[in-house]
Design an enzyme around this catalytic site. Sequence first.
Site, PDB file in Angstrom:
ATOM      1  N   LYS A 191       0.852  -1.189   0.000  1.00 53.97           N
ATOM      2  CA  LYS A 191       0.000   0.000   0.000  1.00 53.97           C
ATOM      3  C   LYS A 191       0.889   1.241   0.000  1.00 53.97           C
ATOM      4  O   LYS A 191       1.509   1.570   1.003  1.00 53.97           O
ATOM      5  CB  LYS A 191      -0.908   0.041   1.237  1.00 53.97           C
ATOM      6  CG  LYS A 191      -1.981   1.104   1.085  1.00 53.97           C
ATOM      7  CD  LYS A 191      -2.586   1.574   2.375  1.00 53.97           C
ATOM      8  CE  LYS A 191      -1.851   2.698   3.014  1.00 53.97           C
ATOM      9  NZ  LYS A 191      -1.745   3.955   2.236  1.00 53.97           N
ATOM     10  N   ALA A 247       4.816   7.751  14.799  1.00 57.77           N
ATOM     11  CA  ALA A 247       3.472   7.714  15.398  1.00 57.77           C
ATOM     12  C   ALA A 247       2.609   6.638  14.732  1.00 57.77           C
ATOM     13  O   ALA A 247       1.973   5.826  15.418  1.00 57.77           O
ATOM     14  CB  ALA A 247       2.813   9.086  15.260  1.00 57.77           C
ATOM     15  N   GLU A 266      10.458   0.818   9.601  1.00 60.08           N
ATOM     16  CA  GLU A 266      11.421   1.869   9.236  1.00 60.08           C
ATOM     17  C   GLU A 266      10.727   3.198   9.508  1.00 60.08           C
ATOM     18  O   GLU A 266       9.822   3.591   8.768  1.00 60.08           O
ATOM     19  CB  GLU A 266      11.778   1.775   7.748  1.00 60.08           C
ATOM     20  CG  GLU A 266      12.514   0.513   7.361  1.00 60.08           C
ATOM     21  CD  GLU A 266      13.979   0.532   7.780  1.00 60.08           C
ATOM     22  OE1 GLU A 266      14.455   1.562   8.277  1.00 60.08           O
ATOM     23  OE2 GLU A 266      14.627  -0.510   7.611  1.00 60.08           O
ATOM     24  N   CYS A 300      14.118  10.887   5.555  1.00 56.45           N
ATOM     25  CA  CYS A 300      14.202  10.422   6.943  1.00 56.45           C
ATOM     26  C   CYS A 300      15.626  10.502   7.481  1.00 56.45           C
ATOM     27  O   CYS A 300      15.824  10.534   8.689  1.00 56.45           O
ATOM     28  CB  CYS A 300      13.665   9.007   7.045  1.00 56.45           C
ATOM     29  SG  CYS A 300      14.403   7.905   5.832  1.00 56.45           S
ATOM     30  N   GLU A 399      10.630  15.672  14.384  1.00 56.64           N
ATOM     31  CA  GLU A 399      10.905  15.566  12.953  1.00 56.64           C
ATOM     32  C   GLU A 399      10.061  16.623  12.219  1.00 56.64           C
ATOM     33  O   GLU A 399       8.838  16.568  12.237  1.00 56.64           O
ATOM     34  CB  GLU A 399      10.525  14.161  12.469  1.00 56.64           C
ATOM     35  CG  GLU A 399      11.002  13.878  11.074  1.00 56.64           C
ATOM     36  CD  GLU A 399      10.696  12.457  10.612  1.00 56.64           C
ATOM     37  OE1 GLU A 399       9.608  11.930  10.934  1.00 56.64           O
ATOM     38  OE2 GLU A 399      11.540  11.880   9.915  1.00 56.64           O
TER      39      GLU A 399
HETATM   40  P1  NAD Z   1       2.891   8.293   7.589  1.00 56.22           P
HETATM   41  O1  NAD Z   1       3.328   7.511   8.771  1.00 56.22           O
HETATM   42  O2  NAD Z   1       1.891   9.360   7.762  1.00 56.22           O
HETATM   43  O3  NAD Z   1       2.305   7.329   6.457  1.00 56.22           O
HETATM   44  C1  NAD Z   1       3.058   6.249   5.953  1.00 56.22           C
HETATM   45  C2  NAD Z   1       2.109   5.246   5.340  1.00 56.22           C
HETATM   46  O4  NAD Z   1       1.283   4.706   6.359  1.00 56.22           O
HETATM   47  C3  NAD Z   1       1.161   5.810   4.278  1.00 56.22           C
HETATM   48  O5  NAD Z   1       1.007   4.865   3.246  1.00 56.22           O
HETATM   49  C4  NAD Z   1      -0.141   5.968   5.051  1.00 56.22           C
HETATM   50  O6  NAD Z   1      -1.301   5.903   4.236  1.00 56.22           O
HETATM   51  C5  NAD Z   1      -0.073   4.776   5.978  1.00 56.22           C
HETATM   52  N1  NAD Z   1      -0.892   4.872   7.185  1.00 56.22           N
HETATM   53  C6  NAD Z   1      -1.319   5.990   7.816  1.00 56.22           C
HETATM   54  N2  NAD Z   1      -2.067   5.659   8.893  1.00 56.22           N
HETATM   55  C7  NAD Z   1      -2.097   4.308   8.940  1.00 56.22           C
HETATM   56  C8  NAD Z   1      -2.713   3.378   9.817  1.00 56.22           C
HETATM   57  N3  NAD Z   1      -3.448   3.770  10.864  1.00 56.22           N
HETATM   58  N4  NAD Z   1      -2.539   2.059   9.578  1.00 56.22           N
HETATM   59  C9  NAD Z   1      -1.800   1.643   8.522  1.00 56.22           C
HETATM   60  N5  NAD Z   1      -1.209   2.483   7.650  1.00 56.22           N
HETATM   61  C10 NAD Z   1      -1.338   3.804   7.865  1.00 56.22           C
HETATM   62  O7  NAD Z   1       4.249   8.835   6.936  1.00 56.22           O
HETATM   63  P2  NAD Z   1       4.405   9.809   5.703  1.00 56.22           P
HETATM   64  O8  NAD Z   1       3.983  11.154   6.165  1.00 56.22           O
HETATM   65  O9  NAD Z   1       3.787   9.196   4.503  1.00 56.22           O
HETATM   66  O10 NAD Z   1       5.999   9.754   5.479  1.00 56.22           O
HETATM   67  C11 NAD Z   1       6.894  10.491   6.211  1.00 56.22           C
HETATM   68  C12 NAD Z   1       7.455   9.655   7.358  1.00 56.22           C
HETATM   69  O11 NAD Z   1       8.084   8.490   6.850  1.00 56.22           O
HETATM   70  C13 NAD Z   1       8.539  10.409   8.115  1.00 56.22           C
HETATM   71  O12 NAD Z   1       8.363  10.191   9.487  1.00 56.22           O
HETATM   72  C14 NAD Z   1       9.827   9.751   7.628  1.00 56.22           C
HETATM   73  O13 NAD Z   1      10.911   9.840   8.508  1.00 56.22           O
HETATM   74  C15 NAD Z   1       9.380   8.339   7.451  1.00 56.22           C
HETATM   75  N6  NAD Z   1      10.290   7.614   6.553  1.00 56.22           N
HETATM   76  C16 NAD Z   1      11.142   6.700   7.095  1.00 56.22           C
HETATM   77  C17 NAD Z   1      12.044   6.013   6.285  1.00 56.22           C
HETATM   78  C18 NAD Z   1      12.993   5.009   6.844  1.00 56.22           C
HETATM   79  O14 NAD Z   1      13.607   4.299   6.070  1.00 56.22           O
HETATM   80  N7  NAD Z   1      13.131   4.893   8.168  1.00 56.22           N
HETATM   81  C19 NAD Z   1      12.040   6.247   4.909  1.00 56.22           C
HETATM   82  C20 NAD Z   1      11.161   7.188   4.387  1.00 56.22           C
HETATM   83  C21 NAD Z   1      10.269   7.864   5.227  1.00 56.22           C
END
Ligand code: NAD
Length: 517
Positions: A191, A247, A266, A300, A399
């Site tokens: 997804k 979160a 991640e 990230c 962040e």
């Molecule tokens: P997000 O956590 O808001 O969303 C990530 C994904 O989770 C999306 O596909 C979203 O639709 C889904 N999601 C949201 N709520 C959910 C739920 N309740 N249950 C299941 N899935 C859910 O993150 P974002 O805003 O899309 O991306 C930015 C974040 O990603 C930043 O915190 C960044 O640091 C992190 N990130 C981490 C890495 C890594 O390798 N550690 C890489 C890229 C991004």
Amino acid sequence: MHNPGNATPDRFPAQERFEEGAQFIAGRPARGTSGRTHTVVDPASGEEVLRYELAGTDDVDRAVAAAREAFPGWAATTPGERSDALHRFAAVLADRAEDFARAESLQCGKPLKLSREFDVPGTIDNTAFFAGAARHLQGQSAGEYSGDHTSYIRREPIGVVGSIAPWNYPLQMAAWKVLPAIAAGNTVVLKPAELTPLTSLLFAQAATDAGIPDGVINIVTGTGREAGEHLVGHPDVAMTSFTGSTAVGKRVAEIATATVKRLHLELGGKAPFVVFDDVDLEAAAHGAVAGALINTGQDCTAATRAYVQRPLYDAFVERTAGLMETVRLGDPFAAGTDLGPLISHGQRDRVAGFVDRARAYARVVTGGEAPEGELAKGAYYRPTLIADAPQDSEVVQSEIFGPVLVVLPFDTDDEGLALANDTPYGLAASAWSRDVYRANRATREIKAGCVWVNDHIPIISEMPHGGYKSSGCGKDMSAYSFEEYTQIKHVMFDNTAVAAKDWHRTVFGTDSRLQAA
Ligand code: NAD
């Protein structure tokens, strides 16, 4: 007049390319059946790119069923067959590189040079890497460890992997999730973030066109709450692999744990950038600007907290702010553009909120505003440097995920390293010094999954990426990722061929060999 879906066809004809829907299930495109739609918006212009039907729980069920059906056949292929398929996949991706770059830049607002030189070639290289790695699953050698048995290790796929990806690097995140999983013989339902589905869909189509069997890679584009949570909790999904914020990662972990799944997380980062006083100031300042601003800071591992030893602090602040002012904001598709917009106007406002609140306790040295004029319609924000913020303030601890670098001074090496470790995150960090002992100490003491020395950002397919502390658990990329996507089975053969074995004494209460005699 606004013309829905056709505002950006010269950049990438998204509406035409996804007219059959923005789901990809069992080897073909499909429409989502949630009854709700989502609009992908070009963050550089605010114009509509694609309106599509979101996946509902029924679509997730169909995708999981397709992955489940494909699993036995795919798991039974030889490593050589999977390797061949991944080599073909890499070749199709290379043929379509420009298509991928344009779609990625359009949906994310990334400068085309970043998509062309980083996201797309990185993905092709990752695919080629896993084509090779598929033939090199490792384990301990077979042997007679007990004396009476031959033991060996089988490394087996887990089953259907449910993966969830964020919007900042949609193509690379799809690749990082899918490639090690399928190289090891799993099947996947991915997804992507609902804001950025285009390149995940193109990726799955390319896999099908390369001959990877239907159902091995499925894409469901829906919301996190509906499609995401249903995928994580699905009883036929054996593993959850999540990349996103800490979160949401906690929520995903709760659901996955309740259904006893393998979990790979991640999560967020707040990378420190530690500058010791023997450093080449020009190198450190250039590194800080590039490391903080890449992908408009929505990375990230981006450099977010620069700790600079006191003798260099003022000069570093001045030089870094000056370099930030030379970075050119603009249309992601224009040749002269260095930096694009943030992913959305909402994200831009969130970043602006952090900076505006910081004015009460810190110094905004440069940036701190959205540009006016032609760029005002996009989600742009000027590169921003904040100095003199307290260590416990939100711009140092949280962040921000935007083009914002916070710079703080330190006196002793001990203090610099302690401050670097003083956040909940531990994804990446860098240490800047020409003294090998100082730099080496920093690599040992900084608690993060990656520590660069005299650079910040580069990644490579052969090496792992993954966090310490609240940045998650498990590794993407490299052969280490197979630890997430395989399960280890110990097989133990008896070699004695006797009915009453020596260890049976512990049950029969006497020497079982004597009893047998
Ligand atoms: P997000 O956590 O808001 O969303 C990530 C994904 O989770 C999306 O596909 C979203 O639709 C889904 N999601 C949201 N709520 C959910 C739920 N309740 N249950 C299941 N899935 C859910 O993150 P974002 O805003 O899309 O991306 C930015 C974040 O990603 C930043 O915190 C960044 O640091 C992190 N990130 C981490 C890495 C890594 O390798 N550690 C890489 C890229 C991004």
